[in-house]
Enzyme design. Sequence first.
Site, PDB file in Angstrom:
ATOM      1  N   SER A  14       0.495  -1.780   0.369  1.00 12.18           N
ATOM      2  CA  SER A  14      -0.126  -0.050   0.015  1.00 12.18           C
ATOM      3  C   SER A  14       0.981   1.157   0.080  1.00 12.18           C
ATOM      4  CB  SER A  14      -1.289   0.352   1.774  1.00 12.18           C
ATOM      5  OG  SER A  14      -1.410   1.213   1.321  1.00 12.18           O
ATOM      6  N   HIS A  39      -2.116  -1.762  -4.059  1.00 17.66           N
ATOM      7  CA  HIS A  39      -2.786  -2.353  -3.459  1.00 17.66           C
ATOM      8  C   HIS A  39      -3.214  -0.679  -3.328  1.00 17.66           C
ATOM      9  CE1 HIS A  39      -6.130  -2.452   0.340  1.00 17.66           C
ATOM     10  NE2 HIS A  39      -5.379  -1.709   0.140  1.00 17.66           N
ATOM     11  N   ASP A  41      -4.938   3.074  -1.584  1.00 17.70           N
ATOM     12  CA  ASP A  41      -6.748   3.130  -1.015  1.00 17.70           C
ATOM     13  C   ASP A  41      -7.188   4.707  -1.557  1.00 17.70           C
ATOM     14  OD1 ASP A  41      -5.851   0.926   1.157  1.00 17.70           O
ATOM     15  OD2 ASP A  41      -3.808   2.005   1.337  1.00 17.70           O
ATOM     16  N   MET A  43      -9.707   7.066  -0.398  1.00 10.14           N
ATOM     17  CA  MET A  43     -11.091   7.635   0.781  1.00 10.14           C
ATOM     18  C   MET A  43     -11.674   8.865   0.752  1.00 10.14           C
ATOM     19  SD  MET A  43      -8.233   6.940   3.897  1.00 10.14           S
ATOM     20  CE  MET A  43      -6.930   5.382   4.183  1.00 10.14           C
ATOM     21  N   HIS A  73      -8.535  -0.170  -3.049  1.00 11.88           N
ATOM     22  CA  HIS A  73      -9.466  -0.337  -2.357  1.00 11.88           C
ATOM     23  C   HIS A  73      -9.919   1.080  -1.924  1.00 11.88           C
ATOM     24  CE1 HIS A  73      -9.029  -0.903   3.339  1.00 11.88           C
ATOM     25  NE2 HIS A  73     -10.345  -0.847   2.271  1.00 11.88           N
ATOM     26  N   MET A  75     -12.225   2.886   0.384  1.00 11.12           N
ATOM     27  CA  MET A  75     -13.339   3.193   1.125  1.00 11.12           C
ATOM     28  C   MET A  75     -14.069   4.771   1.026  1.00 11.12           C
ATOM     29  SD  MET A  75      -9.938   2.355   3.564  1.00 11.12           S
ATOM     30  CE  MET A  75      -8.760   2.764   2.474  1.00 11.12           C
ATOM     31  N   MET A 144     -10.217  -6.434   6.990  1.00 17.50           N
ATOM     32  CA  MET A 144      -9.265  -5.434   7.403  1.00 17.50           C
ATOM     33  C   MET A 144      -8.746  -5.862   8.758  1.00 17.50           C
ATOM     34  SD  MET A 144      -9.521  -2.811   4.998  1.00 17.50           S
ATOM     35  CE  MET A 144      -8.661  -1.767   6.433  1.00 17.50           C
ATOM     36  N   GLY A 149      -9.051   4.004   7.059  1.00 20.21           N
ATOM     37  CA  GLY A 149      -8.729   5.282   7.096  1.00 20.21           C
ATOM     38  C   GLY A 149      -7.320   6.034   7.215  1.00 20.21           C
ATOM     39  N   PHE A 150      -6.018   5.490   8.015  1.00 22.04           N
ATOM     40  CA  PHE A 150      -4.972   5.709   8.470  1.00 22.04           C
ATOM     41  C   PHE A 150      -3.972   4.617   8.237  1.00 22.04           C
ATOM     42  CE2 PHE A 150      -8.502   7.832  10.120  1.00 22.04           C
ATOM     43  CZ  PHE A 150      -7.719   9.206   9.620  1.00 22.04           C
ATOM     44  N   GLY A 151      -3.080   4.253   7.935  1.00 23.27           N
ATOM     45  CA  GLY A 151      -1.810   3.453   7.307  1.00 23.27           C
ATOM     46  C   GLY A 151      -0.803   4.110   8.936  1.00 23.27           C
ATOM     47  N   GLY A 152       0.147   2.060   8.854  1.00 28.03           N
ATOM     48  CA  GLY A 152       0.313   2.980  10.616  1.00 28.03           C
ATOM     49  C   GLY A 152      -0.180   2.392  11.810  1.00 28.03           C
ATOM     50  N   ASP A 178      -5.271  -6.534   5.129  1.00 22.14           N
ATOM     51  CA  ASP A 178      -4.882  -5.142   5.782  1.00 22.14           C
ATOM     52  C   ASP A 178      -5.206  -4.203   6.555  1.00 22.14           C
ATOM     53  OD1 ASP A 178      -3.997  -2.928   4.177  1.00 22.14           O
ATOM     54  OD2 ASP A 178      -5.851  -2.071   3.113  1.00 22.14           O
ATOM     55  N   GLY A 179      -3.737  -3.681   7.154  1.00 20.38           N
ATOM     56  CA  GLY A 179      -3.295  -2.825   8.176  1.00 20.38           C
ATOM     57  C   GLY A 179      -2.785  -3.460   9.441  1.00 20.38           C
ATOM     58  N   GLY A 180      -1.666  -2.702   9.223  1.00 21.68           N
ATOM     59  CA  GLY A 180      -1.011  -3.169  10.402  1.00 21.68           C
ATOM     60  C   GLY A 180       0.245  -4.737  10.032  1.00 21.68           C
ATOM     61  N   GLY A 200       1.844  -1.320   3.966  1.00 19.81           N
ATOM     62  CA  GLY A 200       1.749  -0.223   3.385  1.00 19.81           C
ATOM     63  C   GLY A 200       3.263   0.490   3.941  1.00 19.81           C
ATOM     64  N   THR A 201       3.344   0.826   5.490  1.00 15.36           N
ATOM     65  CA  THR A 201       4.105   1.332   6.464  1.00 15.36           C
ATOM     66  C   THR A 201       5.292  -0.079   6.532  1.00 15.36           C
ATOM     67  OG1 THR A 201       3.159   0.289   8.268  1.00 15.36           O
ATOM     68  CG2 THR A 201       3.532   3.460   7.443  1.00 15.36           C
TER      69      THR A 201
END
Length: 231
Positions: A14, A39, A41, A43, A73, A75, A144, A149-152, A178-180, A200-201
């Site tokens: 991402s 990916h 994102d 929003m 993705h 959102m 999810m 809404g937010f990365g990291g 997806d996420g963390g 992502g991060t």
Amino acid sequence: MSRHATPCCKIGPSILCADLSCLADECQRMMQSGADYLHLDVMDGHFVPNLTFGHPIVKCLRPKMPDVYFDMHMMVENPEKWVESMSDAGANQYTFHVEACEDIPTLCRKIQEAGMRVGIALKPGTPVETILPYSELFDVALVMTVEPGFGGQRFMEDMMAKVQYLRTNFPNLDIEVDGGVGPSTIDVCAEAGANMIVSGTAITGASDPSQVIALLRNSVENAIQKSQLER
Ligand SMILES: O=C(CO)[C@H](O)[C@H](O)COP(=O)(O)O
Ligand SMILES: [Fe+2]
């Protein structure tokens, strides 16, 4: 007949937390580091309390990387509104949130008719049962592992029950997390049965993204191999 083929490992960075002032370069850097897909994102500031980009950016990216698979993705509220524009812009997969959609079968068909793969995403609070009636209509289930809404953000391990349930009941489905997700959380995702890994991060912020991608891939491929031996 099932629409799903035997799943294989795919790693999709991402670029949400990358330097978006050089988006195309960042995307190229991810592909050169061994990514299987991107990916992206989207929003809208309504479905989630954050804003990113829409189809005009995708349309600019497409000619710079004609063969790269773009997983959108979405959102957004009213996900049915952007199907044609995303398809025209060159998207390959349109992943909408089940919470944002009133008529899921119609949207799935619309995405398919527009020539894209159908992804259906679940927020952490949405039970996995919500999507079961539509299993013949989607190609990818996105679980999810953070609030969108937010990365990291911190990975929510309790979401693995959803992944396990889906893998048990749909052995050939593409299951995306997806996420963390990163080196410290990939093993539980892989063991639960996820095969499409968004990160992502952990990738874009790494000094050597190729090393992180290889590590994620290794974990998922080992888990797939193990599950095939057990079948
Ligand atoms: O959909 C998302 C956020 O809503 C992003 O894809 C996700 O958060 C990726 O970033 P990270 O791996 O840093 O969590
Ligand atoms: Fe995402």
